[in-house]
Design an enzyme around this catalytic site. Structure first.
Site, PDB file in Angstrom:
ATOM      1  N   PRO A   2     -34.282   5.495  22.123  1.00 10.63           N
ATOM      2  CA  PRO A   2     -34.878   4.162  22.024  1.00 10.63           C
ATOM      3  C   PRO A   2     -33.831   3.111  21.660  1.00 10.63           C
ATOM      4  O   PRO A   2     -32.967   3.327  20.800  1.00 10.63           O
ATOM      5  CB  PRO A   2     -35.918   4.327  20.912  1.00 10.63           C
ATOM      6  CG  PRO A   2     -36.178   5.798  20.834  1.00 10.63           C
ATOM      7  CD  PRO A   2     -34.896   6.461  21.204  1.00 10.63           C
ATOM      8  N   GLU A   3     -33.914   1.969  22.329  1.00  9.76           N
ATOM      9  CA  GLU A   3     -32.965   0.878  22.093  1.00  9.76           C
ATOM     10  C   GLU A   3     -33.714  -0.341  21.574  1.00  9.76           C
ATOM     11  O   GLU A   3     -34.899  -0.241  21.199  1.00  9.76           O
ATOM     12  CB  GLU A   3     -32.192   0.589  23.385  1.00  9.76           C
ATOM     13  CG  GLU A   3     -31.465   1.827  23.910  1.00  9.76           C
ATOM     14  CD  GLU A   3     -30.675   1.578  25.174  1.00  9.76           C
ATOM     15  OE1 GLU A   3     -30.419   0.400  25.502  1.00  9.76           O
ATOM     16  OE2 GLU A   3     -30.307   2.554  25.858  1.00  9.76           O
ATOM     17  N   LYS A  54     -31.868  -2.269  16.306  1.00  4.85           N
ATOM     18  CA  LYS A  54     -32.340  -0.889  16.386  1.00  4.85           C
ATOM     19  C   LYS A  54     -32.971  -0.425  15.079  1.00  4.85           C
ATOM     20  O   LYS A  54     -32.881   0.740  14.707  1.00  4.85           O
ATOM     21  CB  LYS A  54     -31.177   0.043  16.745  1.00  4.85           C
ATOM     22  CG  LYS A  54     -30.751  -0.044  18.201  1.00  4.85           C
ATOM     23  CD  LYS A  54     -29.803   1.082  18.556  1.00  4.85           C
ATOM     24  CE  LYS A  54     -29.459   1.070  20.023  1.00  4.85           C
ATOM     25  NZ  LYS A  54     -28.600   2.210  20.404  1.00  4.85           N
TER      26      LYS A  54
END
Length: 508
Positions: A2-3, A54
């Site tokens: 995930p970014e 993030k």
């Protein structure tokens, strides 16, 4: 992984599902997680979320219930303060809201509602790279967010181009969260591809022209926006592309649910697209690109094989569990046979002892029916008497223990005789030496031929035959008086001399 866009979408999800919901009780942590416990317990609290780069921050805020009794009011006077929990998703982190009976297997932190039926907000992390920090804040070593702090982000990059971090390739610098907070693997591939920048070009070489652009540009705000949209630079794309992903229908990059990411896959132009080239950077991460890699490409690096982004859905997994053993699935190849699994069970101590106590020739209690016990081969060595008897036995006579009706095989000669040797063997005289040594032939029944001392021994086989023929001729003629030498050699006494006749004496 995930970014920035995925974490912002996760914060949106938490705010949507927790809107109007009241949570209560203790926050539970799974036993397998290595993260810290969350020391928070309250009769009623609400949850809100925010994101930066993030990171995602959950805020637990205690509240007072409206329908409590007076004794409970006294207990609610000293409410605990709000608690912030900062999450970092790692490789597979996400939030899910489920019922109490359908909590996911890899749910490592759980928040329970006070309604009926109870629901659970879970932090799910199958690979366990994610983490959380109680009373946490945004990490100080992370730069401004590329999505919601663009001006600070641009200033932070251009004012620190002299840092040694920009001596590395641009593809590696884009993953440095100190300057590009929120950029990940698929975003860096899309940014470099759309600008046609080689991924292994030096980062300072790529970013220095933007510094001159800032000092010389004297444009109005409307012209800057138009230029940004028509011909964006690298830093502007770091802001624009994550915003485009957020505005897509779906959850962005979600490899666990590929069926919900059709819009995201259509948006991709380089990452996991067929025909693109692959290389590993200095950190071991795979970079997708097109064209020349650049002057700082690692030498001797091997192109990694792209992995499939599609994972098995929940329906496929459930169907696999429900299939009976021995029956292949619907996609099994025709004519293929299911191999029998090998048993890995070890024998217990009782089985080993019973095997040792069993008499020879009697199978155990678990022996298959109808099976025949093979006869063990004898390992006894022959004694000296048996070996001597075997040597004394004449050839062609079977031993006393030989099976009835068996024939004695003829020994095969390993060496074939040459034609010349066969002829020479027929022509050789008695007691002559052959190639294999002195050989004695059987006595012949032919007539003995007296030896003549005047004759020399034959030189070869032809001379021997000639001499034997002459001897036979001589034997057929009347014999003369033997010589003294022959008598002496034979050892027989010589006959007495005869007396002269009377007529001979008178004449003398």
């Amino acid at each position: 992984m995930p970014e920035g866009p995925e974490l912002h979408l996760a914060s949106r999800f938490v705010n949507r599902v927790c809107s109007g919901a009241v949570f209560s009780g203790k926050v539970e942590k799974s036993a397998v997680s290595k993260n810290c416990e969350v020391p928070f317990e309250c009769d009623a609290y609400v949850i809100s979320a925010a994101s930066r780069g993030k990171e995602v921050k959950l805020t637990l805020t205690p509240i007072k219930e409206e329908d409590v009794k007076p004794p409970a009011l006294e207990r609610t006077k000293g409410l605990p303060g709000p608690m912030d929990i900062v999450f970092r998703f790692g490789m597979s982190g996400s939030f899910k809201l489920t019922s109490e009976e359908e909590v996911p297997k890899h749910a490592h932190l759980k928040f329970f509602t006070n309604g009926r039926p109870r629901q659970v907000l879970c932090f799910v992390d199958a690979r366990r790279f994610g983490s959380w920090e109680v009373h946490g804040t945004w990490q100080l070593d992370r730069g401004p967010c590329v999505m919601f702090e663009y001006e600070k982000f641009r200033l932070n990059v251009l004012s620190n181009l002299s840092d040694k971090a920009f001596d590395k390739p641009i593809c590696e610098v884009l993953l440095n969260q100190k300057y590009f907070n929120g950029i990940g693997n698929y975003l860096r591939a899309e940014i470099l591809f759309r600008l046609k920048v080689p991924p292994f070009e030096k980062a300072r070489t790529v970013l220095e022209p933007l510094l001159h652009k800032e000092t010389t540009a004297e444009l109005t705000l409307s012209k800057k926006i138009k230029l940004k949209l028509e011909n964006p630079d690298l830093l502007e794309l770091c802001h624009m592309l994550p915003t485009e992903v957020i505005n897509l229908d779906g959850k962005g990059y979600d490899p666990e649910h590929s069926d919900d990411s059709s819009a995201f896959e259509a948006w991709l132009r380089c990452y996991y697209v067929a025909g693109m080239q692959l290389l590993r950077d200095g950190n071991g991460r795979t970079i997708w690109f097109q064209g020349i890699p650049g002057p700082m490409a690692p030498k001797g690096s091997k192109t990694p094989k792209p992995k499939s982004r599609r994972r098995k859905t929940t329906d496929e997994t459930e169907n696999k569990e429900l299939e009976p053993e021995g029956i292949p699935g619907p996609m099994a190849p025709k004519g293929s046979k299911t191999p029998k699994p090998k048993s890995r069970r070890r024998k217990t101590a009782d089985e080993t002892e019973n095997k040792e106590l069993e008499p020879e020739g009697i199978p155990g209690p678990m022996a298959p029916k109808g099976s025949k016990t093979p006869k063990p081969k004898s390992r006894r060595r022959k004694t000296a008497d048996e070996t001597e008897n075997k040597e004394l036995e004449p050839e062609g006579i079977p031993r006393p223990m030989a099976p009835k009706g068996s024939k004695t095989p003829k020994p095969k000669s390993r060496r074939r005789k040459i034609a010349d040797e066969t002829e020479n063997k027929e022509l050789e005289p008695e007691d002559c030496e052959s190639r294999k040594g002195k050989r004695k032939s059987e006595p012949r029944q032919a007539t003995e031929i007296p030896k003549d001392p005047s004759q020399k021994p034959p030189r070869n086989s032809k001379a021997a035959r000639k001499q034997s023929a002459e001897g036979l001729q001589t034997a057929a003629e009347p014999r003369r008086s033997p010589t003294r030498r022959r008598n002496k050699s034979s050892g027989e006494p010589s006959p007495p001399p005869e007396a002269p006749k009377e007529s001979e004496t008178a004449n003398k």
